[in-house]
Design a protein around this motif. Structure first.
Motif, PDB file in Angstrom:
ATOM      1  N   ALA A  74     -24.962  64.426 -55.201  1.00 51.33           N
ATOM      2  CA  ALA A  74     -26.032  63.417 -55.288  1.00 51.33           C
ATOM      3  C   ALA A  74     -26.049  62.639 -53.989  1.00 51.33           C
ATOM      4  N   VAL A  75     -27.193  62.049 -53.688  1.00 48.29           N
ATOM      5  CA  VAL A  75     -27.293  61.242 -52.460  1.00 48.29           C
ATOM      6  C   VAL A  75     -27.838  59.858 -52.774  1.00 48.29           C
ATOM      7  N   GLY A  76     -27.528  58.927 -51.878  1.00 54.75           N
ATOM      8  CA  GLY A  76     -28.124  57.589 -51.955  1.00 54.75           C
ATOM      9  C   GLY A  76     -27.160  56.536 -52.455  1.00 54.75           C
ATOM     10  N   PRO A  89     -30.967  58.161 -47.136  1.00 59.90           N
ATOM     11  CA  PRO A  89     -30.199  59.302 -47.658  1.00 59.90           C
ATOM     12  C   PRO A  89     -31.068  60.341 -48.370  1.00 59.90           C
ATOM     13  N   GLU A  90     -32.029  59.870 -49.182  1.00 62.88           N
ATOM     14  CA  GLU A  90     -32.859  60.779 -49.968  1.00 62.88           C
ATOM     15  C   GLU A  90     -33.672  61.710 -49.071  1.00 62.88           C
ATOM     16  N   ALA A  91     -33.962  61.267 -47.831  1.00 63.88           N
ATOM     17  CA  ALA A  91     -34.747  62.100 -46.912  1.00 63.88           C
ATOM     18  C   ALA A  91     -33.988  63.390 -46.578  1.00 63.88           C
ATOM     19  N   TYR A 284     -28.503  74.146 -56.019  1.00 66.82           N
ATOM     20  CA  TYR A 284     -28.229  73.742 -57.395  1.00 66.82           C
ATOM     21  C   TYR A 284     -27.696  72.323 -57.386  1.00 66.82           C
ATOM     22  N   GLU A 285     -28.259  71.484 -58.251  1.00 67.63           N
ATOM     23  CA  GLU A 285     -27.856  70.073 -58.234  1.00 67.63           C
ATOM     24  C   GLU A 285     -28.085  69.452 -59.598  1.00 67.63           C
ATOM     25  N   PRO A 286     -27.261  68.474 -59.960  1.00 67.09           N
ATOM     26  CA  PRO A 286     -27.538  67.736 -61.190  1.00 67.09           C
ATOM     27  C   PRO A 286     -28.876  67.018 -61.062  1.00 67.09           C
ATOM     28  N   HIS A 288     -29.247  64.009 -62.160  1.00 68.04           N
ATOM     29  CA  HIS A 288     -28.925  62.591 -61.949  1.00 68.04           C
ATOM     30  C   HIS A 288     -28.693  62.256 -60.483  1.00 68.04           C
ATOM     31  N   GLY A 289     -28.588  60.957 -60.215  1.00 68.02           N
ATOM     32  CA  GLY A 289     -28.339  60.492 -58.856  1.00 68.02           C
ATOM     33  C   GLY A 289     -26.894  60.102 -58.632  1.00 68.02           C
ATOM     34  N   SER A 290     -26.682  59.215 -57.662  1.00 69.76           N
ATOM     35  CA  SER A 290     -25.330  58.882 -57.210  1.00 69.76           C
ATOM     36  C   SER A 290     -24.666  57.832 -58.086  1.00 69.76           C
ATOM     37  N   ALA A 291     -25.397  57.305 -59.069  1.00 72.11           N
ATOM     38  CA  ALA A 291     -24.861  56.357 -60.066  1.00 72.11           C
ATOM     39  C   ALA A 291     -23.924  55.319 -59.455  1.00 72.11           C
ATOM     40  N   PRO A 292     -24.432  54.468 -58.577  1.00 72.97           N
ATOM     41  CA  PRO A 292     -23.565  53.487 -57.910  1.00 72.97           C
ATOM     42  C   PRO A 292     -22.838  52.582 -58.898  1.00 72.97           C
ATOM     43  N   ASP A 293     -23.436  52.388 -60.089  1.00 76.17           N
ATOM     44  CA  ASP A 293     -22.801  51.475 -61.064  1.00 76.17           C
ATOM     45  C   ASP A 293     -21.474  51.998 -61.604  1.00 76.17           C
ATOM     46  N   ILE A 294     -21.236  53.296 -61.521  1.00 77.35           N
ATOM     47  CA  ILE A 294     -19.956  53.821 -62.044  1.00 77.35           C
ATOM     48  C   ILE A 294     -19.177  54.605 -60.972  1.00 77.35           C
ATOM     49  N   ALA A 300     -17.816  59.340 -64.278  1.00 75.71           N
ATOM     50  CA  ALA A 300     -19.037  60.161 -64.319  1.00 75.71           C
ATOM     51  C   ALA A 300     -18.833  61.423 -65.152  1.00 75.71           C
ATOM     52  N   ASN A 301     -19.873  61.827 -65.818  1.00 76.36           N
ATOM     53  CA  ASN A 301     -19.871  63.080 -66.561  1.00 76.36           C
ATOM     54  C   ASN A 301     -20.122  64.235 -65.572  1.00 76.36           C
ATOM     55  N   PRO A 302     -19.193  65.184 -65.464  1.00 81.09           N
ATOM     56  CA  PRO A 302     -19.386  66.284 -64.496  1.00 81.09           C
ATOM     57  C   PRO A 302     -20.170  67.471 -65.066  1.00 81.09           C
TER      58      PRO A 302
HETATM   59  P1  NAD Z   1     -28.882  57.567 -61.257  1.00 80.97           P
HETATM   60  O1  NAD Z   1     -29.268  58.871 -61.824  1.00 80.97           O
HETATM   61  O2  NAD Z   1     -27.913  57.574 -60.145  1.00 80.97           O
HETATM   62  O3  NAD Z   1     -28.290  56.662 -62.438  1.00 80.97           O
HETATM   63  C1  NAD Z   1     -29.059  56.216 -63.541  1.00 80.97           C
HETATM   64  C2  NAD Z   1     -28.106  55.812 -64.697  1.00 80.97           C
HETATM   65  O4  NAD Z   1     -27.521  56.991 -65.242  1.00 80.97           O
HETATM   66  C3  NAD Z   1     -26.947  54.933 -64.232  1.00 80.97           C
HETATM   67  O5  NAD Z   1     -26.656  53.977 -65.231  1.00 80.97           O
HETATM   68  C4  NAD Z   1     -25.802  55.910 -64.094  1.00 80.97           C
HETATM   69  O6  NAD Z   1     -24.520  55.330 -64.294  1.00 80.97           O
HETATM   70  C5  NAD Z   1     -26.111  56.938 -65.177  1.00 80.97           C
HETATM   71  N1  NAD Z   1     -25.612  58.264 -64.777  1.00 80.97           N
HETATM   72  C6  NAD Z   1     -26.161  59.080 -63.851  1.00 80.97           C
HETATM   73  N2  NAD Z   1     -25.429  60.185 -63.711  1.00 80.97           N
HETATM   74  C7  NAD Z   1     -24.392  60.070 -64.568  1.00 80.97           C
HETATM   75  C8  NAD Z   1     -23.290  60.907 -64.879  1.00 80.97           C
HETATM   76  N3  NAD Z   1     -23.089  62.094 -64.282  1.00 80.97           N
HETATM   77  N4  NAD Z   1     -22.403  60.469 -65.802  1.00 80.97           N
HETATM   78  C9  NAD Z   1     -22.591  59.302 -66.438  1.00 80.97           C
HETATM   79  N5  NAD Z   1     -23.618  58.461 -66.180  1.00 80.97           N
HETATM   80  C10 NAD Z   1     -24.509  58.848 -65.249  1.00 80.97           C
HETATM   81  O7  NAD Z   1     -30.231  56.823 -60.842  1.00 80.97           O
HETATM   82  P2  NAD Z   1     -30.436  55.467 -60.019  1.00 80.97           P
HETATM   83  O8  NAD Z   1     -29.388  54.485 -60.366  1.00 80.97           O
HETATM   84  O9  NAD Z   1     -31.840  55.132 -60.227  1.00 80.97           O
HETATM   85  O10 NAD Z   1     -30.273  55.921 -58.501  1.00 80.97           O
HETATM   86  C11 NAD Z   1     -29.100  55.706 -57.724  1.00 80.97           C
HETATM   87  C12 NAD Z   1     -29.239  56.395 -56.385  1.00 80.97           C
HETATM   88  O11 NAD Z   1     -29.243  57.803 -56.575  1.00 80.97           O
HETATM   89  C13 NAD Z   1     -30.555  56.074 -55.642  1.00 80.97           C
HETATM   90  O12 NAD Z   1     -30.236  55.950 -54.291  1.00 80.97           O
HETATM   91  C14 NAD Z   1     -31.422  57.294 -55.900  1.00 80.97           C
HETATM   92  O13 NAD Z   1     -32.361  57.525 -54.892  1.00 80.97           O
HETATM   93  C15 NAD Z   1     -30.377  58.379 -55.915  1.00 80.97           C
HETATM   94  N6  NAD Z   1     -30.767  59.578 -56.651  1.00 80.97           N
HETATM   95  C16 NAD Z   1     -30.361  60.757 -56.104  1.00 80.97           C
HETATM   96  C17 NAD Z   1     -30.609  61.934 -56.769  1.00 80.97           C
HETATM   97  C18 NAD Z   1     -30.110  63.207 -56.149  1.00 80.97           C
HETATM   98  O14 NAD Z   1     -29.309  63.177 -55.254  1.00 80.97           O
HETATM   99  N7  NAD Z   1     -30.568  64.365 -56.622  1.00 80.97           N
HETATM  100  C19 NAD Z   1     -31.252  61.916 -58.018  1.00 80.97           C
HETATM  101  C20 NAD Z   1     -31.647  60.698 -58.554  1.00 80.97           C
HETATM  102  C21 NAD Z   1     -31.387  59.523 -57.862  1.00 80.97           C
END
Ligand code: NAD
Ligand code: IPM
Ligand code: MN
Length: 369
Positions: A74-76, A89-91, A284-286, A288-294, A300-302
């Motif tokens: 994931a990026v960002g 990063p997303e660019a 291939y990529e999830p 979801h994003g980089s989930a900065p909160d966790i 994180a769930n892999p």
């Molecule tokens: P996010 O998908 O990172 O997270 C959204 C919510 O889902 C958060 O509460 C996070 O903790 C939870 N979550 C996400 N993945 C998880 C996992 N594997 N296990 C458990 N919980 C998970 O979206 P966001 O917070 O809106 O974005 C954060 C950053 O990630 C931004 O910079 C965004 O641009 C970037 N982003 C990147 C990608 C990618 O690289 N493909 C996809 C989406 C967002």
């Protein structure tokens, strides 16, 4: 056994954590003799900005072109909030998708039996759910020009994003969707907004034509994208293959994720066209994003990342048996009660990223052993 060349791009936030989890599974694949890989690791996103001042270095792009497949975490993240828009990063991720022409993004949303109660919806609405979202990934409002913010004479500002689609772009993603539907339950829903957008009018027209000319035995339904979002929450099992544009696909796949229990469950494959030698570029990529909160907490769930590896085995290397074994190992781990925090019931004591990956790797060894 053939050895495949994988480029690993863990990225930012939880990216490196889920990529390490996938590494544990790669080791198990190797040990069990299911598949062997040569891996190379590189930077993308914020970490690449820190190292090279750009989210995707030219050398990394060259490695991506040379690899048999790419796996990205994931990026960002907030650390790069002040970086200029063009080099955020997303660019880096968007450039990888665009330069490698990875136009077909497959996002399967499957509700694993053990997780029917982890969904945001009631069990009976999601039990047995198996939707394939086919998201157009290299066109639409993500890449249309102009894309700018200008200052008006009175000092106020004006922002423009441009949604553009050619019939050729719509046609090729439509073929991907109908081909997949032919191997599944034979139903395609196409989501757009032809009631508001010219691109929606063209989208509907092209999908209708491709269907009539090439896939008359597949059932086709047109649905307005806003209604589609509602239907996904009301009665999700009505959908089989759902084809849509870049932006609607982004939003609808996050909705679909919550039907399965968590955004941490959804894998994806971003595929290019098959070339003359029968190969196709793929990342291939999830979902979801980089989930900065966790990030950095082993929370994180892999599974989305490990599921993306299973898609890689299936779509890039034709290793259907190995892919089935890996999907089965995820099912077994969940059936055995393995839960990260995002899919654990309230009050439970969830496991971390590493433990979940280890449990899946062990389940794979048991299956193959
Ligand atoms: P996010 O998908 O990172 O997270 C959204 C919510 O889902 C958060 O509460 C996070 O903790 C939870 N979550 C996400 N993945 C998880 C996992 N594997 N296990 C458990 N919980 C998970 O979206 P966001 O917070 O809106 O974005 C954060 C950053 O990630 C931004 O910079 C965004 O641009 C970037 N982003 C990147 C990608 C990618 O690289 N493909 C996809 C989406 C967002
Ligand atoms: C995704 C992400 C990306 C997108 C971002 C990070 C560019 O949200 O892959 O779903 O919008 O496509
Ligand atoms: Mn997204």
């Amino acid at each position: 056994m053939a050895s495949y060349k994988l480029l690993l791009l863990p990225g930012d936030g939880i990216g490196p954590e889920v990529a390490a989890g996938m590494g544990t599974v790669l080791d198990a694949l190797r040990e069990t003799g299911l598949a062997t890989f040569e891996t190379e690791t590189d930077l993308v996103g914020g970490c690449a900005i820190d190292a090279h001042g750009t989210p995707l270095a030219e050398e990394t792009l060259a490695r991506a072109r040379a690899a048999d497949a790419i796996l990205l975490g994931a990026v960002g993240g907030p650390k790069w909030a002040g970086v200029p828009y063009e080099s955020r990063p997303e660019a880096g991720l968007l450039r990888l998708r665009k330069d490698l022409d990875l136009f077909a993004n497959l996002r399967p949303a499957i509700c694993y039996p053990a997780l029917a109660d982890a969904s945001a919806l009631k069990r009976d609405l999601v039990e047995g759910l198996d939707i394939m979202i086919v998201r157009e990934l290299t066109g639409g409002v993500y890449f249309g020009e102009p894309k700018e913010i200008t200052t008006l004479d009175d000092g106020s500002k004006r922002a423009v994003d441009t949604q553009v689609y050619t019939s050729a772009e719509i046609e090729r993603i439509t073929h991907v969707a109908f081909d997949l539907a032919g191997k599944r339950s034979g139903r395609v829903a196409s989501a757009e907004k032809h009631n508001v957008m010219k691109t929606g009018v063209l989208w509907k027209e092209v999908v209708t034509r491709v269907h009539a000319e090439h896939y008359p035995s597949v059932e086709l339904e047109h649905v307005l994208a806003d209604n589609c979002a509602m239907q996904l929450v009301r009665r999700p099992k009505q959908f089989d293959v759902l084809v849509t544009d870049n932006l609607f696909g982004d939003v609808l796949s996050d909705i679909a994720a919550m039907l399965t229990g968590s955004l941490g469950m959804l894998p994806s494959a971003s595929l290019g066209a098959v070339d003359d030698s029968g190969l196709r570029r793929a990342l291939y990529e999830p979902v979801h994003g980089s989930a900065p909160d966790i990030a950095g907490q082993d929370r994180a769930n892999p599974i989305a990342m490990i599921g993306s590896l299973a898609m890689c085995l299936r779509y890039s290397f034709g290793l259907g048996e190995a892919a089935d074994a890996l999907d089965g190992a995820i099912t077994d781990a969940l059936a055995g009660g393995a839960r990260t925090a995002d899919i654990a019931p309230e009050g439970a004591n969830p496991m971390g990223t590493r433990a979940m990956a280890g449990t899946i790797a062990d389940a794979l060894r048991v299956r193959v052993g």
